[in-house]
Design an enzyme around this catalytic site. Sequence first.
Site: not given
Ligand code: MRU
Length: 347
Positions: A50-52, A90, A197, A238, A248
Amino acid sequence: MSDKVKNIALSSDGSAVRILDQTRLPGEVVYLDLRTREEMYEAIKALRVRGAPAIGIFAAWGLYVLAQGYGESEFFSRLDADCGYLISCRPTAVNLARQAERMRALAHSMAGRPVPDIVAALGREAKAIHEEDIAMCRAIAEAGLSLLHPGDTVLTHCNAGPLATSEYGTGLGPLLLAAERGVEIKAYVDETRPLLQGARLTAWELMNAGVNCTLICDNMAALAMKQGRVQAVLAGCDRMAANGDAANKIGTSGAAIIARHYGVPVYILLPSSTIDLSCPTGADIPIEERDGEEIRSMWYEKPMAPAGVKCWDPAFDVTDHGLITAIVTEKGVIYPPYDVNLKKLFG
Ligand code: MRU
């Protein structure tokens, strides 16, 4: 690549993408080798990865692994189908579609060449995408740290650390770099309901790096800021629209509104791979909605809400560009007007 946390890697025989399963943290460090499109889709959907930036890197390696199994006659039809399938998982983070499309475009640009050559090129491209992210995160950490002062305390939201990207991360990069340099920057870590998270991942990463951090519930951020405990809010992103609106993790916008009220600067840290100039404003960014069980029953021994209660579970919100003090990218710190300055640097 260095020996920092490897959230995503190619397995040593090249036949699988290896991920650190983020759903098992902080209790267990478990790695999974993923070989099929269904396994990859499930890993993204369930937030094992996970994470963009991380899901973009993962899709790139995943498509390389999948492409090794395509026959010559079906090569492009299967690549296109798998690419679309992973992208559909996603919708909010632009990195997923962007990196998958980059892989697909490279393969199509080599149409007519022998399949093993195309597959090898896809492997090199996935490695390049991964290495670019490492370099961007390092530069973001450096630029972000320039906005902070020794002794500052920041508020973090969600997880924008190495787990969500590679190596330094974005929102956590300045904290990790400061720790490496022996400069104390402390953090209040929002637990980040509903998927925690912050509690599960950010607290784990910061403690491992020796950063002095304190976990709070999301609804404690206002008091922390009112009492002058926070000198800056640091968040990842994101997808950023052309006007600087920043999608985000749900709750980021609330933290930014509180910060504006108490005069605390808000910094959004992101690599250029997260900027989507084709979205004019945040209203054009699709917001993922997830299963209400995440609110109703997940994490509790017994469901904490009446059976059957309706839930609305948007996974992201959009922080209006007017609430953002500065945007930090690998090209440095950007100030308003964001529509002009983003286009100048990334148009
Ligand atoms: O749903 P997630 O855990 O994938 O969401 C992630 C976030 O919102 C992070 O803040 C975002 O991806 C930035 S990561 C460098």
